[in-house]
Design a protein around this motif. Sequence first.
Motif: not given
Length: 67
Positions: A1-16
């Motif tokens: 299964m593919l999992k996207m780690k976009l939420h981690i990148r968003l948190a690192e940049k402090r973006l919504t």
Amino acid sequence: MLKMKLHIRLAEKRLTQKELAQITGIRLATISGYCNDNFKMISKEHLEILCKFFKCKISDLLEYEED
């Protein structure tokens, strides 16, 4: 299964998700689907946009886990 780690990148940049949608032009619903691993396919164009924005490799956004 593919999992996207976009939420981690968003948190690192402090973006919504909404801010990312406005900056990249990717629909908010699509970004939400990527963040919640609720997607059936990932656009090549979106991967290019996200990699360019976050200055990262595809492997920093996606990972494969066996079921």
